[in-house]
Design a protein around this motif. Structure first.
Motif, PDB file in Angstrom:
ATOM      1  N   ARG A 135       0.830  -1.199   0.000  1.00  0.00           N
ATOM      2  CA  ARG A 135       0.000   0.000   0.000  1.00  0.00           C
ATOM      3  C   ARG A 135       0.871   1.259   0.000  1.00  0.00           C
ATOM      4  O   ARG A 135       2.048   1.216   0.357  1.00  0.00           O
ATOM      5  N   ASN A 136       0.246   2.378  -0.360  1.00  0.00           N
ATOM      6  CA  ASN A 136       0.900   3.679  -0.221  1.00  0.00           C
ATOM      7  C   ASN A 136       0.969   3.990   1.274  1.00  0.00           C
ATOM      8  O   ASN A 136      -0.046   4.299   1.900  1.00  0.00           O
ATOM      9  N   ALA A 137       2.176   3.900   1.844  1.00  0.00           N
ATOM     10  CA  ALA A 137       2.322   4.015   3.299  1.00  0.00           C
ATOM     11  C   ALA A 137       1.865   5.372   3.817  1.00  0.00           C
ATOM     12  O   ALA A 137       1.248   5.470   4.883  1.00  0.00           O
ATOM     13  N   VAL A 138       2.147   6.431   3.062  1.00  0.00           N
ATOM     14  CA  VAL A 138       1.793   7.780   3.526  1.00  0.00           C
ATOM     15  C   VAL A 138       0.287   7.994   3.488  1.00  0.00           C
ATOM     16  O   VAL A 138      -0.312   8.506   4.434  1.00  0.00           O
ATOM     17  N   ALA A 139      -0.353   7.577   2.396  1.00  0.00           N
ATOM     18  CA  ALA A 139      -1.810   7.710   2.293  1.00  0.00           C
ATOM     19  C   ALA A 139      -2.501   6.837   3.341  1.00  0.00           C
ATOM     20  O   ALA A 139      -3.506   7.246   3.944  1.00  0.00           O
ATOM     21  N   PHE A 140      -1.964   5.638   3.564  1.00  0.00           N
ATOM     22  CA  PHE A 140      -2.494   4.721   4.579  1.00  0.00           C
ATOM     23  C   PHE A 140      -2.433   5.385   5.953  1.00  0.00           C
ATOM     24  O   PHE A 140      -3.407   5.391   6.714  1.00  0.00           O
ATOM     25  N   ASN A 141      -1.275   5.978   6.274  1.00  0.00           N
ATOM     26  CA  ASN A 141      -1.100   6.670   7.550  1.00  0.00           C
ATOM     27  C   ASN A 141      -2.038   7.868   7.657  1.00  0.00           C
ATOM     28  O   ASN A 141      -2.570   8.153   8.735  1.00  0.00           O
ATOM     29  N   GLY A 274      -1.398  13.331   2.463  1.00  0.00           N
ATOM     30  CA  GLY A 274      -0.881  11.986   2.236  1.00  0.00           C
ATOM     31  C   GLY A 274      -0.741  11.662   0.758  1.00  0.00           C
ATOM     32  O   GLY A 274       0.223  11.007   0.338  1.00  0.00           O
ATOM     33  N   TYR A 275      -1.685  12.142  -0.035  1.00  0.00           N
ATOM     34  CA  TYR A 275      -1.632  11.876  -1.471  1.00  0.00           C
ATOM     35  C   TYR A 275      -0.709  12.838  -2.212  1.00  0.00           C
ATOM     36  O   TYR A 275      -0.334  12.581  -3.361  1.00  0.00           O
ATOM     37  N   LEU A 276      -0.344  13.950  -1.577  1.00  0.00           N
ATOM     38  CA  LEU A 276       0.556  14.916  -2.209  1.00  0.00           C
ATOM     39  C   LEU A 276       2.031  14.599  -1.977  1.00  0.00           C
ATOM     40  O   LEU A 276       2.894  15.163  -2.641  1.00  0.00           O
ATOM     41  N   VAL A 277       2.312  13.694  -1.026  1.00  0.00           N
ATOM     42  CA  VAL A 277       3.713  13.371  -0.718  1.00  0.00           C
ATOM     43  C   VAL A 277       4.489  12.897  -1.942  1.00  0.00           C
ATOM     44  O   VAL A 277       5.609  13.362  -2.178  1.00  0.00           O
ATOM     45  N   PRO A 278       3.946  11.970  -2.763  1.00  0.00           N
ATOM     46  CA  PRO A 278       4.721  11.548  -3.943  1.00  0.00           C
ATOM     47  C   PRO A 278       5.013  12.690  -4.916  1.00  0.00           C
ATOM     48  O   PRO A 278       5.986  12.636  -5.667  1.00  0.00           O
ATOM     49  N   VAL A 279       4.172  13.726  -4.890  1.00  0.00           N
ATOM     50  CA  VAL A 279       4.339  14.850  -5.817  1.00  0.00           C
ATOM     51  C   VAL A 279       5.303  15.896  -5.261  1.00  0.00           C
ATOM     52  O   VAL A 279       6.233  16.346  -5.946  1.00  0.00           O
ATOM     53  N   LEU A 280       5.082  16.286  -4.000  1.00  0.00           N
ATOM     54  CA  LEU A 280       5.853  17.380  -3.411  1.00  0.00           C
ATOM     55  C   LEU A 280       6.985  16.914  -2.501  1.00  0.00           C
ATOM     56  O   LEU A 280       7.960  17.650  -2.296  1.00  0.00           O
ATOM     57  N   GLY A 281       6.852  15.730  -1.915  1.00  0.00           N
ATOM     58  CA  GLY A 281       7.854  15.241  -0.973  1.00  0.00           C
ATOM     59  C   GLY A 281       7.546  15.691   0.445  1.00  0.00           C
ATOM     60  O   GLY A 281       6.960  16.763   0.662  1.00  0.00           O
ATOM     61  N   LYS A 282       7.964  14.870   1.420  1.00  0.00           N
ATOM     62  CA  LYS A 282       7.671  15.174   2.830  1.00  0.00           C
ATOM     63  C   LYS A 282       8.342  16.465   3.291  1.00  0.00           C
ATOM     64  O   LYS A 282       7.751  17.260   4.007  1.00  0.00           O
ATOM     65  N   ARG A 283       9.581  16.649   2.880  1.00  0.00           N
ATOM     66  CA  ARG A 283      10.336  17.827   3.330  1.00  0.00           C
ATOM     67  C   ARG A 283       9.678  19.124   2.836  1.00  0.00           C
ATOM     68  O   ARG A 283       9.510  20.078   3.603  1.00  0.00           O
ATOM     69  N   ASN A 284       9.296  19.144   1.575  1.00  0.00           N
ATOM     70  CA  ASN A 284       8.650  20.340   1.023  1.00  0.00           C
ATOM     71  C   ASN A 284       7.294  20.598   1.673  1.00  0.00           C
ATOM     72  O   ASN A 284       6.928  21.757   1.930  1.00  0.00           O
ATOM     73  N   ALA A 324       0.884  17.055  11.644  1.00  0.00           N
ATOM     74  CA  ALA A 324       0.364  15.956  12.455  1.00  0.00           C
ATOM     75  C   ALA A 324       0.369  14.647  11.672  1.00  0.00           C
ATOM     76  O   ALA A 324       0.525  13.570  12.247  1.00  0.00           O
ATOM     77  N   ASN A 325       0.220  14.742  10.359  1.00  0.00           N
ATOM     78  CA  ASN A 325       0.203  13.545   9.528  1.00  0.00           C
ATOM     79  C   ASN A 325       1.604  13.173   9.041  1.00  0.00           C
ATOM     80  O   ASN A 325       2.068  12.057   9.252  1.00  0.00           O
ATOM     81  N   ILE A 326       2.286  14.123   8.413  1.00  0.00           N
ATOM     82  CA  ILE A 326       3.565  13.830   7.778  1.00  0.00           C
ATOM     83  C   ILE A 326       4.682  13.648   8.805  1.00  0.00           C
ATOM     84  O   ILE A 326       5.645  12.921   8.578  1.00  0.00           O
ATOM     85  N   GLY A 327       4.547  14.286   9.980  1.00  0.00           N
ATOM     86  CA  GLY A 327       5.613  14.244  10.979  1.00  0.00           C
ATOM     87  C   GLY A 327       5.997  12.836  11.373  1.00  0.00           C
ATOM     88  O   GLY A 327       7.181  12.481  11.410  1.00  0.00           O
TER      89      GLY A 327
END
Length: 393
Positions: A135-141, A274-284, A324-327
């Protein structure tokens, strides 16, 4: 992928959502009315109430960290979650039937400290399950994290309604029932999740992830950044209701509306992020969130009318919803071999911020007035941005 596996995967995903929501409700039932319980039911004076919060927070940091370390080394996370729920059940029983301050601050805090590890362990287990199932781990989280926020939308008003209308014993017994349901769901529906094999990590990943967290520059910078941003947020939550009524002379119902609006914005933002992470990245995304936080505190300093305070909640919701989500995912990526400790570090950073926020807000508002709290918040979020920039990609 077979249809039976898809069905099974859907059941497990649903079980993660239900578990997170129910454990979240249990916590949201107990925390909001704790000071009222200690003051009116136990008869503790303000100093003892303050001491209880401090001891409880420190015990939670220690207890959750020790369980996280054990779980990463050789523990079955599912069994640890069940154990934590059992400790939460014992804690609820003590608070339901004891009114002795010293019993509560010893046995009660001990059980609460062990119960506090439940949520970080659920997030660690969810990350490992997402990776194993593809699964997409970030979207799942994101979807799981949204359940926790939803629990905190429902829990506090329910907590006060139960305590005021039926008494604290009924309220704590209701929290106990939440832990029982959680144990049943975890036992029946969540499978044991094997940890990622050490051989699948590169030598560089292992060397970085297995070094002491205190010498891991990326982890420490992210932890300091987390503590600063959450301290600013907690100071706002503590101070804003008083500031709005006593300084701005606005409606005493406005703080509740502002907090409700912010919570309502945070939940969809968590899922979208969660769905934007693959596009923008966690750091951004982290940078975007912290910049929104800076704009929010600038607005709190400049604007004094209710309309602008409502508009500012958009920036507040973006700020908190993303971090709260990406952290927690960010910490897990920095410590891929120690998911339990990674999730617990994020959680403990928030607990530390609660302690710091209470001390700073109380001293600053009494000595210099409520306006200075938002200047301090602005400085803290700016420092948070600087430390976040030190975390390498």
């Amino acid at each position: 992928m077979t249809s039976s596996f898809i069905r099974k995967s859907g059941v497990v995903f649903g079980a993660f959502l239900v578990t997170t929501f129910i454990i979240g409700v249990a916590g949201a039932l107990q925390s909001p009315t704790l000071s009222r319980f200690l003051s009116f039911e136990v008869g503790a004076d303000p100093r003892l109430v303050g001491a209880f919060y401090s001891v409880n927070a420190l015990a939670s940091i220690i207890g959750s960290y020790l369980l996280a370390k054990y779980s990463d080394n050789r523990g079955d996370r599912r069994k640890i979650v069940i154990f934590c729920c059992l400790m939460g059940l014992a804690n609820s029983l003590i608070f339901a039937y004891s009114r002795n301050y010293y019993v509560l601050i010893t046995l009660g805090v001990f059980f609460a400290a062990l119960a506090s590890a439940a949520m970080p362990q659920v997030f660690a287990m969810a990350r490992e399950y997402a990776e194993k199932s593809g699964r997409n781990a970030v979207a799942f989280n994101s979807l799981i994290r949204a359940q926790l926020s939803l629990a905190w939308v429902i829990g506090p008003p329910l907590s006060f309604a139960l305590a005021i209308n039926y008494g604290f014993t009924a309220m704590y017994l209701c929290a106990m029932s939440m832990f029982i349901i959680s144990m049943i769901v975890v036992t029946i529906f969540l499978p044991p999740v094997e940890k990622r094999a050490i051989s699948s990590f590169t030598a560089t990943e292992l060397a970085t992830a297995n070094q002491s967290i205190f010498t891991n520059r990326n982890v420490m910078c992210l932890l300091i950044s987390t503590i600063f941003m959450w301290t600013a947020n907690m100071m706002y939550i503590i101070d804003m209701p008083i500031y709005v009524e006593a300084v701005l002379h606005l409606s005493n119902s406005l703080p509740g509306s502002l907090m409700g609006l912010a919570a309502g914005i945070e939940i969809p933002i968590m899922i979208i992020a969660g769905y934007l992470v693959p596009v923008l990245g966690k750091r951004n995304l982290f940078f975007i969130a912290i910049i929104c936080g800076i704009l929010f505190y600038v607005g709190m300093i400049l604007f004094k009318d209710a309309t602008m305070l409502y508009i500012l909640q958009i920036f507040n919701g973006l700020f908190i919803g993303i971090v709260a989500n990406i952290g927690i995912i960010y910490f897990q990526d920095l410590l891929p071999t120690r998911m339990g400790i990674a999730s617990t570090l994020f959680n403990n950073g928030i607990i530390c911020s609660v302690i710091l926020a209470g001390i700073i807000q109380g001293f600053a508002s009494q000595a210099y007035g409520h306006e200075v709290v938002y200047w301090i918040g602005l400085v803290m979020v700016t420092i948070s941005l600087l430390f976040c920039a030190l975390v390498k990609k």
